[in-house]
Write a protein that holds these residues in place. Structure first.
Motif, PDB file in Angstrom:
ATOM      1  N   LEU A 143     -24.230 -15.978 -61.091  1.00 36.21           N
ATOM      2  CA  LEU A 143     -22.934 -16.453 -60.618  1.00 36.21           C
ATOM      3  C   LEU A 143     -23.071 -17.397 -59.423  1.00 36.21           C
ATOM      4  CD1 LEU A 143     -19.924 -16.335 -61.085  1.00 36.21           C
ATOM      5  CD2 LEU A 143     -19.806 -14.335 -59.596  1.00 36.21           C
ATOM      6  N   GLY A 144     -24.015 -17.103 -58.547  1.00 33.77           N
ATOM      7  CA  GLY A 144     -24.214 -17.980 -57.392  1.00 33.77           C
ATOM      8  C   GLY A 144     -24.490 -19.407 -57.810  1.00 33.77           C
ATOM      9  N   TYR A 145     -25.293 -19.550 -58.856  1.00 35.48           N
ATOM     10  CA  TYR A 145     -25.632 -20.894 -59.305  1.00 35.48           C
ATOM     11  C   TYR A 145     -24.437 -21.572 -59.978  1.00 35.48           C
ATOM     12  CZ  TYR A 145     -30.101 -18.885 -58.199  1.00 35.48           C
ATOM     13  OH  TYR A 145     -31.110 -18.254 -57.532  1.00 35.48           O
TER      14      TYR A 145
ATOM     15  N   LYS B 217     -16.380  -6.847 -47.823  1.00 36.05           N
ATOM     16  CA  LYS B 217     -16.659  -8.285 -47.750  1.00 36.05           C
ATOM     17  C   LYS B 217     -16.501  -8.954 -49.107  1.00 36.05           C
ATOM     18  CE  LYS B 217     -19.535  -8.150 -43.647  1.00 36.05           C
ATOM     19  NZ  LYS B 217     -20.894  -8.116 -43.083  1.00 36.05           N
ATOM     20  N   ILE B 218     -16.901  -8.262 -50.156  1.00 33.50           N
ATOM     21  CA  ILE B 218     -16.757  -8.844 -51.498  1.00 33.50           C
ATOM     22  C   ILE B 218     -15.286  -8.940 -51.875  1.00 33.50           C
ATOM     23  CG2 ILE B 218     -17.147  -8.328 -53.956  1.00 33.50           C
ATOM     24  CD1 ILE B 218     -19.986  -7.440 -53.153  1.00 33.50           C
ATOM     25  N   ARG B 219     -14.526  -7.875 -51.573  1.00 37.97           N
ATOM     26  CA  ARG B 219     -13.085  -7.955 -51.841  1.00 37.97           C
ATOM     27  C   ARG B 219     -12.464  -9.135 -51.110  1.00 37.97           C
ATOM     28  NH1 ARG B 219     -13.099  -2.013 -52.164  1.00 37.97           N
ATOM     29  NH2 ARG B 219     -13.118  -1.982 -49.896  1.00 37.97           N
ATOM     30  N   GLU B 220     -12.908  -9.337 -49.892  1.00 41.17           N
ATOM     31  CA  GLU B 220     -12.362 -10.442 -49.120  1.00 41.17           C
ATOM     32  C   GLU B 220     -12.767 -11.791 -49.735  1.00 41.17           C
ATOM     33  OE1 GLU B 220     -13.352 -10.311 -44.955  1.00 41.17           O
ATOM     34  OE2 GLU B 220     -12.320 -12.236 -44.617  1.00 41.17           O
TER      35      GLU B 220
ATOM     36  N   TYR C 259     -19.511  -9.373 -62.710  1.00 41.69           N
ATOM     37  CA  TYR C 259     -20.435  -8.976 -61.652  1.00 41.69           C
ATOM     38  C   TYR C 259     -21.071 -10.168 -60.980  1.00 41.69           C
ATOM     39  CZ  TYR C 259     -24.507  -8.883 -64.954  1.00 41.69           C
ATOM     40  OH  TYR C 259     -25.502  -9.149 -65.868  1.00 41.69           O
ATOM     41  N   ILE C 260     -21.449  -9.903 -59.745  1.00 44.94           N
ATOM     42  CA  ILE C 260     -22.060 -10.903 -58.883  1.00 44.94           C
ATOM     43  C   ILE C 260     -23.543 -10.564 -58.844  1.00 44.94           C
ATOM     44  CG2 ILE C 260     -22.135 -11.816 -56.536  1.00 44.94           C
ATOM     45  CD1 ILE C 260     -19.223 -10.673 -56.202  1.00 44.94           C
ATOM     46  N   GLY C 261     -24.340 -11.438 -59.429  1.00 44.47           N
ATOM     47  CA  GLY C 261     -25.753 -11.130 -59.570  1.00 44.47           C
ATOM     48  C   GLY C 261     -26.521 -11.234 -58.266  1.00 44.47           C
ATOM     49  N   GLY C 262     -27.275 -10.211 -57.960  1.00 46.24           N
ATOM     50  CA  GLY C 262     -28.143 -10.234 -56.801  1.00 46.24           C
ATOM     51  C   GLY C 262     -29.594 -10.498 -57.178  1.00 46.24           C
ATOM     52  N   THR C 263     -30.052  -9.902 -58.263  1.00 51.51           N
ATOM     53  CA  THR C 263     -31.468 -10.006 -58.645  1.00 51.51           C
ATOM     54  C   THR C 263     -31.937 -11.456 -58.684  1.00 51.51           C
ATOM     55  OG1 THR C 263     -31.309  -7.976 -59.953  1.00 51.51           O
ATOM     56  CG2 THR C 263     -33.133  -9.466 -60.477  1.00 51.51           C
TER      57      THR C 263
ATOM     58  N   VAL D 103     -30.284 -14.027 -57.312  1.00 50.77           N
ATOM     59  CA  VAL D 103     -29.734 -14.845 -56.221  1.00 50.77           C
ATOM     60  C   VAL D 103     -29.905 -14.151 -54.867  1.00 50.77           C
ATOM     61  CG1 VAL D 103     -27.758 -16.243 -55.484  1.00 50.77           C
ATOM     62  CG2 VAL D 103     -27.991 -15.654 -57.896  1.00 50.77           C
ATOM     63  N   GLY D 104     -31.134 -14.023 -54.443  1.00 52.74           N
ATOM     64  CA  GLY D 104     -31.373 -13.633 -53.068  1.00 52.74           C
ATOM     65  C   GLY D 104     -31.711 -12.191 -52.798  1.00 52.74           C
ATOM     66  N   ALA D 105     -31.417 -11.292 -53.717  1.00 50.86           N
ATOM     67  CA  ALA D 105     -31.696  -9.877 -53.473  1.00 50.86           C
ATOM     68  C   ALA D 105     -33.012  -9.463 -54.126  1.00 50.86           C
ATOM     69  CB  ALA D 105     -30.558  -9.031 -54.028  1.00 50.86           C
ATOM     70  N   LEU D 106     -33.535  -8.330 -53.676  1.00 49.34           N
ATOM     71  CA  LEU D 106     -34.685  -7.756 -54.371  1.00 49.34           C
ATOM     72  C   LEU D 106     -34.267  -7.310 -55.765  1.00 49.34           C
ATOM     73  CD1 LEU D 106     -36.220  -5.573 -51.498  1.00 49.34           C
ATOM     74  CD2 LEU D 106     -37.162  -7.699 -52.440  1.00 49.34           C
ATOM     75  N   PHE D 107     -33.058  -6.793 -55.829  1.00 50.14           N
ATOM     76  CA  PHE D 107     -32.485  -6.292 -57.089  1.00 50.14           C
ATOM     77  C   PHE D 107     -31.035  -5.954 -56.787  1.00 50.14           C
ATOM     78  CE2 PHE D 107     -34.222  -2.859 -54.636  1.00 50.14           C
ATOM     79  CZ  PHE D 107     -33.191  -1.926 -54.624  1.00 50.14           C
ATOM     80  N   GLY D 108     -30.253  -5.744 -57.833  1.00 47.54           N
ATOM     81  CA  GLY D 108     -28.878  -5.285 -57.650  1.00 47.54           C
ATOM     82  C   GLY D 108     -27.833  -6.271 -58.115  1.00 47.54           C
ATOM     83  N   GLU D 109     -26.754  -5.705 -58.657  1.00 47.04           N
ATOM     84  CA  GLU D 109     -25.616  -6.477 -59.138  1.00 47.04           C
ATOM     85  C   GLU D 109     -24.353  -5.784 -58.610  1.00 47.04           C
ATOM     86  OE1 GLU D 109     -27.076  -8.962 -61.302  1.00 47.04           O
ATOM     87  OE2 GLU D 109     -28.906  -7.841 -60.832  1.00 47.04           O
ATOM     88  N   ALA D 110     -23.383  -6.572 -58.219  1.00 44.22           N
ATOM     89  CA  ALA D 110     -22.125  -6.016 -57.699  1.00 44.22           C
ATOM     90  C   ALA D 110     -21.031  -6.188 -58.754  1.00 44.22           C
ATOM     91  CB  ALA D 110     -21.724  -6.732 -56.416  1.00 44.22           C
TER      92      ALA D 110
END
Lengths: 345, 345, 345, 345
Positions: A177-179, A43-46, A201-205, A207-214
């Motif tokens: 990044l979301g912001y 999904k991220i690649r897409e 990287y696409i920040g999760g921590t 922006v919506g996630a408990l933790f994690g960066e892609a």
């Protein structure tokens, strides 16, 4: 107590919590070798329109910065970053602990300038003694920056061009990044980023996630391939999660039906409202920034008064009687909370 | 070709060569555990009027800076240095390669200022987020500085006071200490240095020796003891010489009959003559410095003309048409060479 | 006191001292960029029959091992070495301090075995979890080994073949290379070494020089090129000498008229005499080795008796009442000293 | 497909998921400075009967091992561990990447022996050259070990005694501590551990949590204090979670009403059933171990047959035709799954 001190003060989007509950009893293989991660990567690649990109899920921002920078920066080199860059200021020396100097350039409301980068490198290689110095080996920028500002597409392209000319990959820290993607005036899409940056990287921590960066290695040029045996490097740098599917699950959720950008947009809207209110009431905005961080220069009585009801962030002393403070909104900030803050201003 | 490009372009004082020849067939135990080293250490302790000091002989300057700084700076901390400090600019990232950030302060003709150090530390500890940042963990200064300038005794005492107040040892890089000790206007003796600094070194490479630096842990206070198992740390950092007596021999020679200061004085005298000649001829001295480095801002035609007969050092571009160049004298610069240079100016 | 404790207890060959004296007042550019180094490199390339080889002069053995290994071993990998290898035992953790695990293989009188290396790598890659482990990334052997033994040409070729099959360069520590090249039964010449190894060094510290090792990147295959910006890496690892010509001068001298091998041969002859005497007198040689290190298992009364007149090396406890001791000869050991030792046995 | 390949293939205990849902919208301060963490720490201190203990929550096991070992082991030293220890084998070189050698002792079904530790240290300090070697600087053991075996209280006390005698803290990796505490025959309670070890951790990732380990500095003696500025060190090593309360929440849940041990007991019961079934059916258990890991030596046809329905762990080749395989149960293994596995054996 109103919470505007940062953008990671709350759990995850309800969609993620629901998925956690649904899959809690499912058995998954470890370390990201599961189908949930595969699905999220697709999904991220897409979303990036980058079918060749290579996606990895790491635990948090500092870990990601340390792992990526140490992996893409030659041993004889440092990473160029803004003086105000997160890696230069707020990561407890994690970059240096992995052996690399942060080569700090002046910042302009959080951004570095391609011409100054060019001049820095030109001066470096013009110096007779450059082999005794720390080579510029990679370039780090944040989008949005630590001051909430944004690079334009033209600026980022120009940075990439200069970086590549001096044999450096361009790495974009997207903790927020979301912001950035959803800010008014932003002209860089995920597709652009995947085309311009070598790795980001696409920040999760935040922006919506408990933790994690892609982390996305964009695989479009000579500087953008995944470092060899990257999983081993991720583990060595403390950024690997045993239950890797928890990261896949979160990013799969965030990249379903554009959830990531939908929730990020809220933060900017709330921040815009705060900015408007501050302007209306005659406060002095410290920087002009379109994302979820609102910087305002306050006097001490105002800080004291607000602190009784609001948690804000300390930024720096402006002068003897004024301080730059930060109101930070997030995907979870509600209209009511913003109303309450505005009422207090 | 006249050689004014640096102060390490020539062998050793004849006295050292003679001692090398005399002892060449003697058998010594390795790694500095020999009587020659013991004797040299005793002479250095005496010259420092510091009977409790602990003296070590290391191979070169970068090795010494890396070994000492990594040994005295806590893991969570960096070393404070001038932006122009050798460890910040010209050591190929050796400090960061051993895990520590160089926390650069502005320099004033090569020197840092105790008030600015104080302010830096006060600001650091006043920041709510300081635990996420790199602690100031030790202070590095050079005497003479990279710009040939000198700290006064009062300045150094004040730096030590501020450093200690913030729990930091003060480390003095004395790669050019001989030129500092013998400069006109200098008011810091070896005894003063051993009393004020926590650890410093006496440079041999640039002052009479083939190579080698003598590190002195001054053992006068809570920050000045030798790090535990320092020999192991010296070896781990690549600064240990197998035939350690070669270092002992050189420093024993340099600290016999005040040879170290006698030869160093020559460099300053030659530099003073060059400075006087430059002033007489209307050149612009870039910095006012009393030691063996002469900085002068030249236009390109002059540089081109001089370069046909003189090796000088490139310092930095001053503007589009001018460059800061360095004439560097040394213990081995002769009157004739200086005369020849002056004739060319 | 007779000195047989190591092979670096004495100065340099008289030829080197004479050259030092002759050139003491000459001005040279720094850091190895001088004509003396160029000349020495040319002679080494010629002695190696390797016109494309790239030669560097570093300060000492531990520095060289650390610099080379850290430069040729990927970040995700370790260096394979004998359990008894110098880098595994006697370098104060310098390899680990630069971030790499030493992957220790069993040794056979100091040597590793190509089949065991092959099996080690095969087992590694057959393990499902190998990405969580430390990759074998380079291979380190010593010629002569730490036990004075020698690899044969066939053995070394086989090690190179296995190393390359698993994507690893083969690095040969030649701290005692002179004693290997001139040992009875040795079948590896410098030309062979330059053809088989990817990188090796020619030890000076233990064979005629005051200090210094000549690193040779052999440039004959995909694993044997010089790491990029190697000078910067050498400096970063504390292995660069300011007065680099002192290294060039020493190696130029050692590689003029085959001096290096001529002086090395003496050490082996003296060691052979000691071995013969020990056998004659009924002592038990611990290992069968043809170079300058003689290992013998002694009981405590014998050790005590000899220690009154001879400095020997402690190797390890053999059992409760016996100890493995080492007599080490060198290029400077005289017939008289050996006679005196034999008389005491 | 039956899942017996490891003990981290499933989410968290339902109690934790429920708490996550309940608190998802609550605002917490970051980095563990929240009330949830305080509450969890208090419960852990109480469970350990160690009111002075200092508790920290880190993200995962490798991060914890790297952070703790690098913080408690002197720069000149390595960490002593079993050859089979997780830090020696399965952490991608994270210990060496932070600068320390793993000094591997032989293991006895995963355990090291206090007498062998004593002998190792005695031999080290008896070696004339020990300053050139890597000092033993800390001791690492796992409870349960990587082979599922347990130290007895007497064994652990003796290890601590030897470690302290040689100036080393004893660090216990408790990634599987729950399975140790609840195993048949175990005689070490949490209180014992907090009294004997200098620092240990209580594993969450493998025992009921989504992720997370609770590090306990026991503060009962000269080796057991928290390293200075530990938060900074945790961040520098990539082990700090931004939303720290997620860790506090999980450990608070696990240490409420003894949940941690209650769920851990299940794993041991399921493993006991598998062991009994294997014995009944004539299989050869590779090790005798009382915890949740069952090691059995299987021939290839059996492995092939079982692999069609069961995910197992590969351990190592036993011989040409046999392999050591692992069945790993966990807190989430059900009776039905175990029944199904037994039926397949």
């Amino acid at each position: 107590m109103l919470s505007f001190e940062n953008d990671y003060s709350c759990g995850a989007t309800p969609e993620i919590l629901a998925r956690l509950a649904q899959t809690n009893e499912t058995r998954f293989p470890g370390y990201g070798s599961d189908s949930m991660c595969e699905q999220a990567k697709a999904k991220i690649r897409e979303a990036c329109a980058a079918p060749d990109a290579d996606v990895w899920f790491l635990v948090g921002g500092t870990q990601t910065n340390q792992t990526v920078i140490d992996s893409i920066t030659p041993q004889y080199a440092g990473v160029v970053a803004a003086l105000s860059g997160h890696v230069n200021v707020h990561e407890a020396g994690a970059i240096e602990a992995s052996g690399h100097k942060v080569l700090a350039l002046p910042h302009h409301n959080g951004k570095i300038n391609a011409d100054e980068l060019d001049a820095y490198c030109a001066t470096f290689y013009a110096d007779d003694n450059y082999e005794h110095m720390v080579f510029p080996g990679s370039v780090y920028v944040s989008q949005a920056t630590e001051y909430g500002t944004l690079y334009t597409k033209a600026e980022l392209e120009r940075l990439a061009e200069v970086a590549h000319r001096y044999d450096m990959p361009l790495f974009v820290d997207g903790a927020r990044l979301g912001y950035a993607l959803t800010a008014e005036g932003n002209d860089i899409t995920l597709e652009d980023l995947a085309r311009i940056a070598d790795v980001f990287y696409i920040g999760g921590t935040k922006v919506g996630a408990l933790f994690g960066e892609a982390v996305v290695f964009t695989h479009h040029g000579k500087f953008s391939d995944t470092p060899k045996h990257f999983l081993t490097l991720v583990k060595q740098h403390g950024a690997l999660l045993a239950k890797g599917w928890l990261l896949g699950l979160q990013f799969d959720t965030l990249f379903t039906d554009n959830l990531y950008c939908r929730i990020a947009g809220n933060a900017n809207r709330q921040a815009d409202r705060i900015r408007a209110a501050l302007r209306d009431k005659g406060y002095q905005l410290t920087f002009d920034a379109p994302t979820n961080q609102v910087f305002v220069t306050l006097d001490q009585p105002t800080i004291d008064r607000l602190s009784r009801n609001v948690r804000m962030g300390f930024m720096e002393k402006a002068d003897d009687t004024h301080t730059v403070m930060r109101f930070c909104t997030s995907w979870y900030t509600t209209d009511e909370q913003t109303d309450a803050l505005i009422a207090l201003l």
